[in-house]
Every structure is written in structure tokens, then in C-alpha cells.
Design an enzyme around this catalytic site. Structure first.
Site, PDB file in Angstrom:
ATOM      1  CG  ASN A 101      17.870  13.437  73.130  1.00 39.51           C
ATOM      2  OD1 ASN A 101      17.470  12.561  73.922  1.00 39.51           O
ATOM      3  ND2 ASN A 101      17.079  14.083  72.193  1.00 39.51           N
ATOM      4  CG  ASP A 145       7.997  24.291  71.222  1.00 44.49           C
ATOM      5  OD1 ASP A 145       7.436  23.392  71.656  1.00 44.49           O
ATOM      6  OD2 ASP A 145       8.933  24.881  71.889  1.00 44.49           O
ATOM      7  CE  LYS A 183      11.639  25.845  78.807  1.00 39.12           C
ATOM      8  NZ  LYS A 183      12.824  24.786  78.803  1.00 39.12           N
ATOM      9  CE  LYS A 237       8.529  25.572  74.775  1.00 41.86           C
ATOM     10  NZ  LYS A 237       8.925  24.242  74.409  1.00 41.86           N
TER      11      LYS A 237
HETATM   12  N1  CTP Z   1       9.276  20.192  73.055  1.00 44.78           N
HETATM   13  C1  CTP Z   1       8.601  19.806  72.132  1.00 44.78           C
HETATM   14  N2  CTP Z   1       9.009  20.213  70.780  1.00 44.78           N
HETATM   15  C2  CTP Z   1      10.089  20.674  70.485  1.00 44.78           C
HETATM   16  C3  CTP Z   1      10.904  21.040  71.413  1.00 44.78           C
HETATM   17  C4  CTP Z   1      10.558  20.702  72.685  1.00 44.78           C
HETATM   18  O1  CTP Z   1       7.285  19.491  72.381  1.00 44.78           O
HETATM   19  N3  CTP Z   1      10.649  20.751  69.315  1.00 44.78           N
HETATM   20  C5  CTP Z   1       8.836  20.167  74.506  1.00 44.78           C
HETATM   21  C6  CTP Z   1       9.504  19.002  75.301  1.00 44.78           C
HETATM   22  O2  CTP Z   1       8.805  17.722  75.114  1.00 44.78           O
HETATM   23  C7  CTP Z   1       9.482  19.637  76.668  1.00 44.78           C
HETATM   24  C8  CTP Z   1       9.407  21.012  76.641  1.00 44.78           C
HETATM   25  O3  CTP Z   1       8.998  21.178  74.973  1.00 44.78           O
HETATM   26  O4  CTP Z   1       7.973  19.238  77.255  1.00 44.78           O
HETATM   27  C9  CTP Z   1      10.674  21.553  76.750  1.00 44.78           C
HETATM   28  O5  CTP Z   1      10.836  23.037  76.310  1.00 44.78           O
HETATM   29  P1  CTP Z   1      12.222  23.515  75.484  1.00 44.78           P
HETATM   30  O6  CTP Z   1      11.834  24.959  75.497  1.00 44.78           O
HETATM   31  O7  CTP Z   1      12.490  22.801  74.368  1.00 44.78           O
HETATM   32  O8  CTP Z   1      13.198  23.023  76.690  1.00 44.78           O
HETATM   33  P2  CTP Z   1      14.626  23.106  76.721  1.00 44.78           P
HETATM   34  O9  CTP Z   1      14.781  22.097  75.718  1.00 44.78           O
HETATM   35  O10 CTP Z   1      14.877  22.578  78.187  1.00 44.78           O
HETATM   36  O11 CTP Z   1      14.740  24.680  76.100  1.00 44.78           O
HETATM   37  P3  CTP Z   1      15.467  25.530  76.404  1.00 44.78           P
HETATM   38  O12 CTP Z   1      16.551  25.691  75.230  1.00 44.78           O
HETATM   39  O13 CTP Z   1      14.777  26.804  76.578  1.00 44.78           O
HETATM   40  O14 CTP Z   1      16.610  25.178  77.660  1.00 44.78           O
END
Ligand code: CTP
Length: 421
Positions: free
Chosen positions: A229, A325, A356, A360
Site C-alpha cells: 500500500n 489483527d 474501533k 479492539k
Molecule cells: N492493524 C494491525 N494489524 C492488522 C490491521 C490493522 O495492527 N492486521 C492496526 C493498524 O496498525 C492501525 C489499526 O489497526 O493501528 C487500524 O485498524 P483497522 O481496523 O485495520 O483500520 P482500518 O484499516 O482503517 O479498518 P476499517 O476496515 O475498519 O476501516
């Protein structure tokens, strides 16, 4: 005199600096190396002592060609150290004892040769050995001919030293003893002493261990292709630097970025979400604060190909499976650290951030709006809306480095409220 605002009579702070009646009593080891600017070093000793510091002087052999040890003995009121292998001097105060005694080490003037020896980690004389054997903050005031200062070898040595957290004081520009004009003059003693004894920075995370994730992850499709990304890692690296500056011991688990590892921070390089998860879980039990700034892939390739996937006619379907996660896994530990997550949203920032936080089980969420030009991913500026169980705060749009310092100050405040140090 140099005043420590929070000090009480006779206190000893974490780095062993004794303060009496609120005044810091620094123990400065001044290393004088060879150069004409050595004649200014006695003035440095005098100013340090006037400011309340205790001073011990180490001279290299080169320094003694310019100035007598007796001069420094007179101004410091202490014997001068010159030899590494002199049994009598070692018995009085050995090099290890001297290295431990110092709360600050100052090299003034620092010759090009000494910078090279410091950068290489040499221990071939007393001065270099004291620097290597001490973890006291090291300040260096270079003085040399302008071309020596500009030479690629010196430039390299200076960048190595800076990356290790050494503070460079100067050099100043102006007329040089060799008749040339340019950068290479030693800073004036007043400036050096002011920088060395400058007010101790506020360190609200002193004694705390911080673990961070930063950057993107790369999920392999085959040995040559990845899914990744646009995260640059800038925000995470800025938060790591700010946490370090706030006094924390910092470990940064980073996905692939183009950024230099921050000085004084242990950086662990990882590639995939699974690597990042493993690196974090191995260290999460030993930290007080976990900050997840990484843009971790939510999905990875179910079955990466062992060999390069060949072009074929028609469509190619990739099967993805969810990753773990990492943030939620840390927050779910039996004794979790204070956990801070990031949320990137394109709308309804506050609602999603609060959701969130609860889902979490986090202590804090720093939410930013993405998809707007000049903010979020790969931009130099950002704005954050930070939420926690009992409140929220907007951190106005700013340069990521400044924003990171504000965020760390806010995190430190909430952390202290939850678990007083
Ligand atoms: N994160 C993580 N491990 C993952 C995915 C995300 O540690 N496999 C952490 C990221 O570093 C960030 C937070 O979770 O601190 C983001 O949460 P997430 O729910 O993934 O956010 P978005 O990608 O914005 O999710 P959404 O699909 O709910 O918009």
C-alpha cells in the site's frame, strides 16, 4: 546556574545527575584533542565550573602539543588524564571509572582524526576509550580546516555519529588559523557550554518501554511480486523519534520504507503482516506502551507461488485470506500494554474511531482523514482526532514531526493517568 525545575534538595535523577538545592550538578568529562582551538578549551572548563558542573579533563597526545596539561589542572582543580596504560593513573581513576563518572562527555575541540576514530569505534587511546565505554550523552565541537570539514570522509563520519545520537555543536564559520575562511572554527565556549547544559528536555516517557509498528507490509504473490500500500512510514517514524525524545526506550517494527532508522531507536525490519505479527508478539510482553501506526495488509495471498507466475491469456484470479489483527492481538494479551491504534477513515471519523476503540479494546485511537489531498498517506502533513474512553482531542494539521510530538505528549498524559510511573 543551570536550574532543574522539578528538582528537590539533594535529589538524584535517573541519569545520576545530582541536584543540590535545585541546581543540577553535572559531571562533565571534557576531552581536548589536537588543534589550535585547544587554546579555547580552558575557557570552556571555567564556564562549566561557574555553572556548577564538576569537570575532569582528558587530553589526547595531539592536544598536549598545543597546550600543557598543567593549564587544565589549574582551571579544573583536578588531575588531568592523558594515558590509557599508565598504572598509576589507572589506580587513581581508571578509564572505566571515568566513563561511568561522567553525566556528559564533551569533545572540544574535536579534530577530524578524532571524529574518524569515534565513528570507527576505536579504543586506541584514553580519550577514544572513555567515549566507547560510556553511555553518557556525547557532545562534539569540531574544529578543523574548512576542506577537512567538507571532505567526504569527514561528512560520512559526522553522519555516522549523528545517527548514533551524538550532538554536533558547530562548527562555526569564519576566518581560520590557516588563513582560509569557511566552516571549521570551533564554536565559542559560551555557546558550547549553553548547549551542553541547556535545560533538560521534558521527558514524560522516561523509564517507559515503547513498541511501535510503522510503514506498509508486503504480501508476496510470487518471488518477485507483492501486494502493498501507499504508506510511507513517515508518521510512524516521527512518532518513534518523538517517543525517544520523550525519554522512552523505543523498538520500531517497520515494514519496507525508504526512511533511515531513527537515531537511538532499535529498528526491526519486517516484510509481511505475518512477519510483523511475529516480531510484535515476541516483544509485546516487555513493553509499557504499544502504538500501531503501520498500514498492515488486511489480506494476504492464500497460497503464494514458489516460482514466478507466467503470463497467460485471460484473467488471473488471486485468492486472499485475512491476516491477524496485530493491534487487537496485543490488546487481548492477559496483561496488555497501553495500546494506541490508528484509524484511517474517509468519512464519519469520530464514529468509526470510537467504534474501533471499543471493538479492539484499545486505550486510544488516533484517527485521520484519508483521501483528502495533502494529508494522510505519503504526505508531509497530517491532522488527527484522538479519542479515548473519557474524552477526545483534535490535534490540528501540522508537519508530521510536530504532530507526532503533540501526539506523544497526549499519550504520555493518558498513560500516566492510567498507570502512574
Ligand atoms: N492493524 C494491525 N494489524 C492488522 C490491521 C490493522 O495492527 N492486521 C492496526 C493498524 O496498525 C492501525 C489499526 O489497526 O493501528 C487500524 O485498524 P483497522 O481496523 O485495520 O483500520 P482500518 O484499516 O482503517 O479498518 P476499517 O476496515 O475498519 O476501516
Amino acid at each position: 546556574m543551570h536550574r532543574l525545575e522539578s528538582a528537590h534538595d539533594g535529589q538524584i535523577s535517573q541519569d545520576g545527575v545530582v541536584s543540590v538545592n535545585g541546581f543540577i550538578h553535572e559531571r562533565v568529562c571534557l576531552i581536548v584533542t589536537g588543534g589550535i582551538a585547544a587554546y579555547k578549551a580552558p575557557a570552556v572548563v571555567r564556564l562549566l565550573r561557574e555553572a556548577g558542573a564538576e569537570v575532569r579533563v582528558v587530553m589526547t597526545r595531539g592536544a598536549q602539543a598545543f597546550i600543557q596539561p598543567l593549564t587544565f589542572q589549574a582551571v579544573s582543580g583536578q588531575p588531568v588524564h592523558t594515558d590509557l596504560l599508565d598504572p598509576a593513573a589507572e589506580a587513581a581513576m581508571g578509564h572505566i571509572e571515568l566513563a561511568r563518572w561522567a553525566t556528559r562527555i564533551l569533545v572540544a575541540p574535536a579534530s577530524a582524526d578524532f571524529l574518524a576514530r569515534l565513528a570507527a569505534g576505536m579504543a586506541d587511546d584514553l580519550a577514544a576509550t572513555v567515549c566507547l565505554a560510556s553511555d553518557a550523552p556525547l557532545f562534539v565541537a569540531p574544529a578543523m580546516n574548512r576542506l577537512m570539514w567538507a571532505h567526504a570522509a569527514t561528512r560520512h563520519n559526522v553522519s555516522v555519529l549523528e545517527s548514533r545520537g551524538v550532538t554536533m555543536l558547530g562548527p562555526a564559520e569564519g576566518a581560520q588559523a590557516c588563513g582560509e575562511t569557511g566552516p571549521g572554527r570551533m564554536q565559542e565556549p559560551e555557546e558550547i557550554v549553553q548547549a551542553l547544559l541547556g535545560k533538560a528536555p521534558d521527558q514524560p516517557l522516561a523509564g517507559r518501554r515503547v513498541l511501535l509498528t510503522a510503514g506498509p507490509t508486503q504480501e508476496s504473490i510470487d518471488p518477485v511480486r507483492v501486494i502493498t500500500n501507499r504508506s510511507s512510514g513517515k508518521m510512524g517514524y516521527a512518532v518513534a523519534k518523538a517517543a525517544r525524545a520523550a525519554g522512552a526506550e523505543v523498538v520500531l517494527v517497520s515494514g519496507p520504507t525508504a526512511l533511515a532508522p531513527p537515531a537511538g531507536v532499535e529498528t526491526v525490519a519486517v516484510q509481511s503482516a505475518a512477519d510483523m505479527h511475529a516480531a510484535v508478539m515476541a516483544r509485546a510482553g516487555a513493553c509499557d506502551l504499544f502504538i500501531a501506526t503501520a498500514a498492515v495488509a488486511d489480506y494476504t495471498i492464500a497460497d503464494p507461488a514458489a516460482h514466478k507466475v507466467k503470463k497467460q491469456d485471460g484473467e488471473l484470479t488471486l485468492v486472499l485470506k485475512p491476516t491477524t489483527d496485530i493491534l487487537a492481538a496485543v490488546a487481548a494479551l492477559p496483561a496488555p500494554p497501553f495500546t494506541v491504534g490508528f484509524a484511517a477513515e474517509t468519512r464519519d471519523l469520530l464514529t468509526y474511531a470510537r467504534a474501533k476503540l471499543t471493538r479492539k479494546k484499545l486505550d486510544m485511537v488516533a484517527a485521520n482523514l484519508v483521501g483528502v489531498p495533502g494529508s494522510g498517506f505519503d504526505a508531509d502533513e497530517n491532522a488527527l482526532h484522538v479519542v479515548w474512553a473519557g474524552g477526545d482531542q483534535v490535534l490540528e494539521r501540522a508537519d508530521k514531526e510536530l504532530l507526532a510530538r503533540r501526539l506523544v505528549a497526549l499519550i504520555a498524559e493518558r498513560l500516566r493517568a492510567k498507570t502512574p510511573a
